[in-house]
Structures are given as C-alpha cells and as structure tokens.
Design an enzyme around this catalytic site. Structure first.
Site, PDB file in Angstrom:
ATOM      1  N   SER A 159       0.813  -1.210   0.000  1.00 41.35           N
ATOM      2  CA  SER A 159       0.000   0.000   0.000  1.00 41.35           C
ATOM      3  C   SER A 159       0.847   1.260   0.000  1.00 41.35           C
ATOM      4  O   SER A 159       0.517   2.242  -0.672  1.00 41.35           O
ATOM      5  CB  SER A 159      -0.935   0.001   1.203  1.00 41.35           C
ATOM      6  OG  SER A 159      -1.760  -1.136   1.205  1.00 41.35           O
ATOM      7  N   HIS A 204       0.920   4.635   4.684  1.00 42.43           N
ATOM      8  CA  HIS A 204       0.302   5.251   3.510  1.00 42.43           C
ATOM      9  C   HIS A 204       0.783   6.688   3.305  1.00 42.43           C
ATOM     10  O   HIS A 204       1.162   7.075   2.197  1.00 42.43           O
ATOM     11  CB  HIS A 204      -1.223   5.242   3.664  1.00 42.43           C
ATOM     12  CG  HIS A 204      -1.803   3.870   3.602  1.00 42.43           C
ATOM     13  ND1 HIS A 204      -3.144   3.616   3.812  1.00 42.43           N
ATOM     14  CD2 HIS A 204      -1.236   2.665   3.343  1.00 42.43           C
ATOM     15  CE1 HIS A 204      -3.369   2.316   3.693  1.00 42.43           C
ATOM     16  NE2 HIS A 204      -2.224   1.722   3.418  1.00 42.43           N
TER      17      HIS A 204
END
Length: 253
Positions: A159, A204
């Site tokens: 991610s 992230h």
C-alpha cells in the site's frame, strides 16, 4: 528442377516465390500483456503473488490455514516490526514487508491498484525510473513506520508503494497542468479509509510523501535525464539509512 504439386519448377523461381511469402508472426500473450500493462508492473504483481503463495504454503506446513498466511514463519521473518529492525539488525524487513500481504483480499485490492496506476506511470516514466519511484515510495512508508509506528506491531503490504505512485502521478499531472480533482478525490477517500482499524495510516502517508518527492525530483531534473535515476537512488539510500539508524520516539523515552 524442383518437383512441385503440378510439374516442375526451376530453383530460381522457387526462391523468388518464397521471398514474397510473409511468415505469420504471433506475439505471445505475455509479450502483449507486457506492452499493454508494462513489464515492470506485471513483474511486481507476479512477485507479490509469488510471495503470498510462499507464505500460504509456509502457513499450511506449520499447521495453519493457507489463507491465514500471516501466521506463517516466512511472514514473521519478513514483515516489518520496528523493534526487530532496530534491536536485531534485521534491516531487510523494511523492504521485504512491501511484498507481503495479509490475506487474499488485501493482495487482490493492492494488485488491482498497482495494475491501474502502475501501468500508467510506467508508460510515462519508463521502466527504470518507474521502478525507482516504486521502491522509494515503499521505503518512505517504511521510514514513517520505523520512526512513528508501534514498535511491536508487524506491518506488511504494498500500500505504501501504491500511495507513492498516486503521489507521483499527482505531481506529474500538476507539472503538465492537467486536472487533478479526480485524483485528489480518490486520495481523500483512500486516506479516510486509512483511519480504519488495522490499516497503516503512517505507511500510507509516508509512501505518498516519498512518491511525490521522487516525482518532484524527476520534474526538476527533466532537462538532465541522465541525472534523474542517480538522484532517485540517492533518495532511496537516504530513506534506508534513516529507517535503520534513527531511533523512534518510544525508544528515546
């Protein structure tokens, strides 16, 4: 003379006829997919899927359900846990964790995003620069987790690298004066999702910042393309050193 289906032909006539016949060439499925989606993107997807299968088999051998791949010894050895990285000098975790996934749904969602956004960036940047941006983004997420994450919680997934691709795509769109409202909306939705339990918001955001920074370097050095790749390599090395050497606030306290 050469015997033909009807009568005979001279060697010169046969040679001339063969020279005018085109041999049908069929491009393989892998080659076609590589041209459409990008060789590096497909290679990264293949590597992530392969690592999932390895951890699934490892979990099955250890007596766990294969889909519970996060219970496998291989997963435990390769996932990123800040405490083990620093105290046990297991430096490889900051990289290998980016190729692990927690269950098939996690894997499928990340690989779909990688296929969509990665293939676009690979077309724009070329293979080497695109791969460099991907790895720098993964390291950016690892740095954020090392510096600010929970010392004893393992983290894994692509991610951070994918958020970095989104950040890089946004910078490139801004540099070419394209409309980024759709991309910003997508980012806002994904950042909101990152606040859900079990999702690494730090990873992230770190990946997003590193990807945007890498793309910014490419934009600033676009008139000197030979210097672009070395600059990204230097950025990646700096991020790796930061991840492995700087103590976390929890360790300082």
């Amino acid at each position: 003379m050469i015997e033909a289906s009807v009568g005979f032909q001279c060697p010169e006539c046969v040679a001339a006829g063969q020279a005018t016949v085109r041999t049908a060439r069929s491009s393989g499925g892998l080659r076609t997919a590589g041209r459409r989606w990008g060789v590096v993107t497909l290679g990264l997807i293949a590597l992530n899927v392969a690592m999932f299968l390895v951890t699934a088999v490892s979990a099955a051998v250890s007596g766990f359900a294969p889909l519970d791949n996060y219970d496998s010894p291989v997963f435990d050895r390769l996932s990123q846990m800040p405490l083990q990285v620093i105290l046990l000098d297991e430096w490889w975790r900051v990289l290998t964790a980016a190729f692990l996934h927690i269950g098939p749904v996690h894997l499928a969602m990340n690989m779909l995003a990688l296929l969509l956004f990665g293939s676009e960036l690979e077309r724009q940047l070329g293979r080497a620069r695109y791969l460099a941006v991907y790895l720098v983004s993964a390291l950016g997420g690892a740095v954020a987790i090392q510096l600010l994450g929970d010392l004893g919680v393992p983290v894994a997934g692509a991610s951070a690298a994918i958020y970095g691709l989104l950040g890089a795509l946004g910078v490139l769109m801004l540099a070419s004066r394209q409309d980024v409202r759709g991309l910003l909306t997508l980012l806002a939705i994904n950042v909101f999702i990152s606040f859900l339990p079990g999702v690494s918001l730090l990873g992230h955001l770190g990946g997003l910042a590193a990807g945007a920074l890498a793309a910014g370097i490419l934009v600033l050095t676009r008139r000197s393309r030979p210097r672009q790749l070395p600059a990204l390599v230097v950025l990646g090395v700096v991020l790796l050193v930061v991840a492995l050497t700087l103590p976390t606030p929890a360790m300082v306290l």
